[in-house]
Design a protein around this motif. Sequence first.
Motif, PDB file in Angstrom:
ATOM      1  N   LYS A  42     -10.335  -6.180  -0.231  1.00 39.96           N
ATOM      2  CA  LYS A  42      -9.122  -5.458   0.155  1.00 39.96           C
ATOM      3  C   LYS A  42      -8.325  -5.077  -1.087  1.00 39.96           C
ATOM      4  O   LYS A  42      -7.798  -3.965  -1.173  1.00 39.96           O
ATOM      5  N   VAL A  43      -8.265  -5.978  -2.049  1.00 42.93           N
ATOM      6  CA  VAL A  43      -7.574  -5.679  -3.314  1.00 42.93           C
ATOM      7  C   VAL A  43      -8.278  -4.524  -4.019  1.00 42.93           C
ATOM      8  O   VAL A  43      -7.636  -3.597  -4.518  1.00 42.93           O
ATOM      9  N   PHE A  44      -9.618  -4.558  -4.054  1.00 43.36           N
ATOM     10  CA  PHE A  44     -10.396  -3.505  -4.715  1.00 43.36           C
ATOM     11  C   PHE A  44     -10.310  -2.163  -3.987  1.00 43.36           C
ATOM     12  O   PHE A  44     -10.590  -1.126  -4.567  1.00 43.36           O
ATOM     13  N   ASN A  45      -9.950  -2.178  -2.718  1.00 43.91           N
ATOM     14  CA  ASN A  45      -9.894  -0.931  -1.952  1.00 43.91           C
ATOM     15  C   ASN A  45      -8.489  -0.385  -1.760  1.00 43.91           C
ATOM     16  O   ASN A  45      -8.314   0.831  -1.647  1.00 43.91           O
ATOM     17  N   GLU A  46      -7.484  -1.261  -1.695  1.00 46.33           N
ATOM     18  CA  GLU A  46      -6.160  -0.807  -1.283  1.00 46.33           C
ATOM     19  C   GLU A  46      -5.094  -0.812  -2.375  1.00 46.33           C
ATOM     20  O   GLU A  46      -4.040  -0.223  -2.180  1.00 46.33           O
ATOM     21  N   SER A  47      -5.340  -1.438  -3.499  1.00 49.05           N
ATOM     22  CA  SER A  47      -4.312  -1.463  -4.546  1.00 49.05           C
ATOM     23  C   SER A  47      -4.242  -0.096  -5.230  1.00 49.05           C
ATOM     24  O   SER A  47      -5.188   0.694  -5.191  1.00 49.05           O
ATOM     25  N   ASN A  48      -3.105   0.161  -5.847  1.00 55.67           N
ATOM     26  CA  ASN A  48      -2.950   1.421  -6.587  1.00 55.67           C
ATOM     27  C   ASN A  48      -3.954   1.515  -7.721  1.00 55.67           C
ATOM     28  O   ASN A  48      -4.438   2.612  -8.039  1.00 55.67           O
ATOM     29  N   LEU A  49      -4.269   0.382  -8.348  1.00 59.99           N
ATOM     30  CA  LEU A  49      -5.284   0.384  -9.407  1.00 59.99           C
ATOM     31  C   LEU A  49      -6.633   0.844  -8.860  1.00 59.99           C
ATOM     32  O   LEU A  49      -7.357   1.596  -9.517  1.00 59.99           O
ATOM     33  N   ALA A  50      -6.968   0.383  -7.662  1.00 64.67           N
ATOM     34  CA  ALA A  50      -8.244   0.771  -7.053  1.00 64.67           C
ATOM     35  C   ALA A  50      -8.253   2.258  -6.710  1.00 64.67           C
ATOM     36  O   ALA A  50      -9.261   2.942  -6.919  1.00 64.67           O
ATOM     37  N   LYS A  51      -7.134   2.744  -6.201  1.00 67.30           N
ATOM     38  CA  LYS A  51      -7.056   4.172  -5.865  1.00 67.30           C
ATOM     39  C   LYS A  51      -7.140   5.025  -7.124  1.00 67.30           C
ATOM     40  O   LYS A  51      -7.805   6.063  -7.134  1.00 67.30           O
ATOM     41  N   ALA A  52      -6.501   4.579  -8.200  1.00 70.73           N
ATOM     42  CA  ALA A  52      -6.583   5.299  -9.472  1.00 70.73           C
ATOM     43  C   ALA A  52      -8.010   5.259 -10.013  1.00 70.73           C
ATOM     44  O   ALA A  52      -8.508   6.253 -10.554  1.00 70.73           O
ATOM     45  N   MET A  53      -8.680   4.129  -9.833  1.00 70.02           N
ATOM     46  CA  MET A  53     -10.073   4.004 -10.262  1.00 70.02           C
ATOM     47  C   MET A  53     -10.946   5.017  -9.527  1.00 70.02           C
ATOM     48  O   MET A  53     -11.769   5.702 -10.134  1.00 70.02           O
ATOM     49  N   GLU A 126     -14.850  -0.529 -14.169  1.00 72.18           N
ATOM     50  CA  GLU A 126     -13.507  -0.334 -13.616  1.00 72.18           C
ATOM     51  C   GLU A 126     -13.097  -1.514 -12.725  1.00 72.18           C
ATOM     52  O   GLU A 126     -11.963  -1.967 -12.770  1.00 72.18           O
ATOM     53  N   ARG A 127     -14.031  -2.015 -11.936  1.00 72.22           N
ATOM     54  CA  ARG A 127     -13.728  -3.159 -11.074  1.00 72.22           C
ATOM     55  C   ARG A 127     -13.443  -4.404 -11.913  1.00 72.22           C
ATOM     56  O   ARG A 127     -12.610  -5.227 -11.545  1.00 72.22           O
ATOM     57  N   ALA A 128     -14.114  -4.530 -13.047  1.00 70.93           N
ATOM     58  CA  ALA A 128     -13.863  -5.670 -13.933  1.00 70.93           C
ATOM     59  C   ALA A 128     -12.435  -5.623 -14.471  1.00 70.93           C
ATOM     60  O   ALA A 128     -11.771  -6.667 -14.581  1.00 70.93           O
ATOM     61  N   LYS A 129     -11.947  -4.427 -14.776  1.00 68.24           N
ATOM     62  CA  LYS A 129     -10.563  -4.283 -15.249  1.00 68.24           C
ATOM     63  C   LYS A 129      -9.577  -4.695 -14.149  1.00 68.24           C
ATOM     64  O   LYS A 129      -8.599  -5.397 -14.417  1.00 68.24           O
ATOM     65  N   ILE A 130      -9.855  -4.250 -12.932  1.00 66.83           N
ATOM     66  CA  ILE A 130      -8.986  -4.614 -11.806  1.00 66.83           C
ATOM     67  C   ILE A 130      -9.047  -6.120 -11.576  1.00 66.83           C
ATOM     68  O   ILE A 130      -8.010  -6.766 -11.358  1.00 66.83           O
ATOM     69  N   ALA A 131     -10.235  -6.700 -11.631  1.00 65.57           N
ATOM     70  CA  ALA A 131     -10.393  -8.143 -11.409  1.00 65.57           C
ATOM     71  C   ALA A 131      -9.621  -8.934 -12.459  1.00 65.57           C
ATOM     72  O   ALA A 131      -8.988  -9.952 -12.137  1.00 65.57           O
TER      73      ALA A 131
END
Length: 175
Positions: A42-53, A126-131
Amino acid sequence: MKLYHSSKWISLGLVALVSLISLPQAFAQEVGTKVAVVNSEKVFNESNLAKAMQTRLQNEFTKRQNDLRDSAQKIKSAAEKLDRDAAVMSEADRIRRQRELADQDRELQRKQREFTEDLNQRTFEERAKIAEKANQVLKQIAEQRKIDVIVQEAAYVSPKSDITDDVIKALNNSK
């Protein structure tokens, strides 16, 4: 008499085993261990960082994807034309065109594999940066709320233990 003696030891062993099994649970309850759960997808899909990614990846890969689609359409059209014209072509011309189409198709498949590998690699990066940022936020939330353990992807989560929305909010507010 010997049988009674061994069954006594078995009973004592079972009591000891039950005590050992229930000890961590009793200790956690006694000490007041606080556990929270986060849904990382959910964090990877719904956060602004994920949307920017998603936007960055889309901008980075859309042209290549369109080029691959165009190439596939050209090969398909050429194959259909060859099917229509095969009856009036010489054997040598037909075989030559078939080989050219096969070569073009192999090249397209190679490019599609490279595209998929590149997209997967960039998505992973990109997911590693978000994580990394999410883990920093999780640590802050844990320290602020005095949470002892944060679990990802639990089978069942009580709404009061789910901190996913809080993590997303904190990520959205961070710079």
